[in-house]
Design a protein around this motif. Sequence first.
Motif, PDB file in Angstrom:
ATOM      1  N   LYS A 148      -1.211 -25.487 -61.090  1.00 19.43           N
ATOM      2  CA  LYS A 148      -0.437 -26.351 -61.988  1.00 19.43           C
ATOM      3  C   LYS A 148       0.979 -26.539 -61.471  1.00 19.43           C
ATOM      4  O   LYS A 148       1.536 -27.643 -61.512  1.00 19.43           O
ATOM      5  CB  LYS A 148      -0.397 -25.739 -63.387  1.00 19.43           C
ATOM      6  N   ASN A 167       1.296 -34.035 -65.296  1.00 20.74           N
ATOM      7  CA  ASN A 167       0.326 -34.426 -66.327  1.00 20.74           C
ATOM      8  C   ASN A 167      -1.080 -34.620 -65.747  1.00 20.74           C
ATOM      9  O   ASN A 167      -1.973 -35.099 -66.443  1.00 20.74           O
ATOM     10  CB  ASN A 167       0.786 -35.708 -67.026  1.00 20.74           C
ATOM     11  N   GLY A 168      -1.229 -34.272 -64.502  1.00 19.21           N
ATOM     12  CA  GLY A 168      -2.535 -34.388 -63.870  1.00 19.21           C
ATOM     13  C   GLY A 168      -2.896 -35.812 -63.496  1.00 19.21           C
ATOM     14  O   GLY A 168      -2.061 -36.723 -63.520  1.00 19.21           O
ATOM     15  N   GLY A 179      -5.517 -29.945 -65.180  1.00 16.47           N
ATOM     16  CA  GLY A 179      -5.102 -31.315 -65.426  1.00 16.47           C
ATOM     17  C   GLY A 179      -5.752 -32.371 -64.554  1.00 16.47           C
ATOM     18  O   GLY A 179      -5.429 -33.559 -64.673  1.00 16.47           O
ATOM     19  N   LYS A 197      -8.862 -34.455 -63.961  1.00 12.98           N
ATOM     20  CA  LYS A 197     -10.130 -34.865 -64.539  1.00 12.98           C
ATOM     21  C   LYS A 197     -10.993 -35.466 -63.436  1.00 12.98           C
ATOM     22  O   LYS A 197     -10.614 -36.462 -62.814  1.00 12.98           O
ATOM     23  CB  LYS A 197      -9.925 -35.886 -65.653  1.00 12.98           C
TER      24      LYS A 197
END
Length: 505
Positions: free
Chosen positions: A343, A353-354, A380, A382
């Motif tokens: 992270k 925020n990914g 984060g 996807k």
Amino acid sequence: MMKHTHCSRLLITLSAALLPLACSPAWAGKADDTLNVAFDAAPATLDAYKESDRPGLALGRMLYSGLIQKNQQTGEFGPAIASAYKFTDDKTLELTIRKDVRFHDGSLLKLDDVLYTLNLVSSKDYNARFQNTVSWIAGVDKVSDNTIRIRMKEPFPLALEMLSENLPIYPRSYYEKAQSDMGVKPIGTGPYRLAESQPGSRYVFERFDGYFGSKPAIQRLVVRILPDANTQYAELLGGGLDWIWRLPPDAAKRMASQPNVDVKSSSIMRISYININPAFQEGKSPLANVKVRQAINMAIDRESIRKALVGGSSKLTDSACNPLQFGCTTDVRTYSYDPQKAKALLAEAGYANGFTIDMVVANPPRSILEAAAANLAQVGIKVNLVEQQFGTAVTNWRDNKVALMAANWGSYGIADVALSTSNFFKGAGDDLVKNPEVVKLLTAGDTSVNRDFRATQYGKALKIIADQAYWVPLWNHSLNAAQAKNLNFAVDSDEFPRFYKASWK
């Protein structure tokens, strides 16, 4: 209730097949000296130069001999059809050919058979199935009545690998007349000869008494094609088979509980990995940032996934190769599972925020990649899993349409990083990184026969690949086989079952 009078007739589901059987099977093979095995797919041909699938190539190793033979345990090369060999320079290899080698039809192998075979299969018009086994040969010449000289197009360090089983010698008088016959009526110099066959269904091999090497301990080998796994399980438990392979972990675990079955897990050359494409979207995707690539490596709990979903004798890998291969150094930067550090790296790269990205799944089980995707989601990232056939996935990868690709690679069973690391990072179609320093190092290693020099070049290249996190190394594969308790046998690390090594206890 229906009664089964013979265990070998049981055709039952997996769950039932793995329950203790009421009858004690009379194991096939020992009494009549016949080893009964099953494959789930039939070979397309028994011509070793035209076959591409492992079952057919495995049978070829029973039928044919190479000029030299590799010891799969030590990695050393020794004599076979050739009694001796030597490099006279970096591009020339001389081999002394034995005079007591016979083909299955009883005829003596001649020097002309060797010259004919190697010059034919390496010619432009022949179209051998695997070009990498023959494309290095510039020509083969006669030096004396028992010596040949192989000229290489450039120094080729895998020459000995290819000459060991990958380049069998054919009888010129037979193959020249009707090449297609070799696929159904093969004549080789191997430890077994084909006695009878029902192509696509059943193949019977008998020990070749004229074989020049150590004779197999078992007289007959019967290979049946049984596509249904449950049928294989039932036949093994009932005594109709002595050996089956490629059992998934859950089936291997259940089989291991049976009193008359041994389950063996062999570490093999195949590795799983996730390839990362820094050039995706013209280098404008998050993957262009090394910190993002490193975060992806740190976010995946590889060991937990391996232990829960892979098992067997598999082990984590840290380099872009298999540790079983020559030149595969493990002295590289490693990425332990550390979601908090992942992270932090994403935040440093500007992705606090990914982001969302696709991963093409070419051939590992989807459940494995679902677990990896769940890990990535926790930091984060996807991941959308997109399943594709391997060929389609590779084409899309080479066209720069894929961001992440999860697949596995067997290196053609060759224990050398020239067929793993170099395949992906030496500037060819599968290399979307094209790091000039890595390409230079791998090219130097691939064009030298000096092992120390090669190991140094590969080590430097692998360190760069790991530092830059160009891919996520996952684990090497294991192969599960189940066999009768009275059988001594194990699959070699190159994923080939060499049945001529089998014996009864």
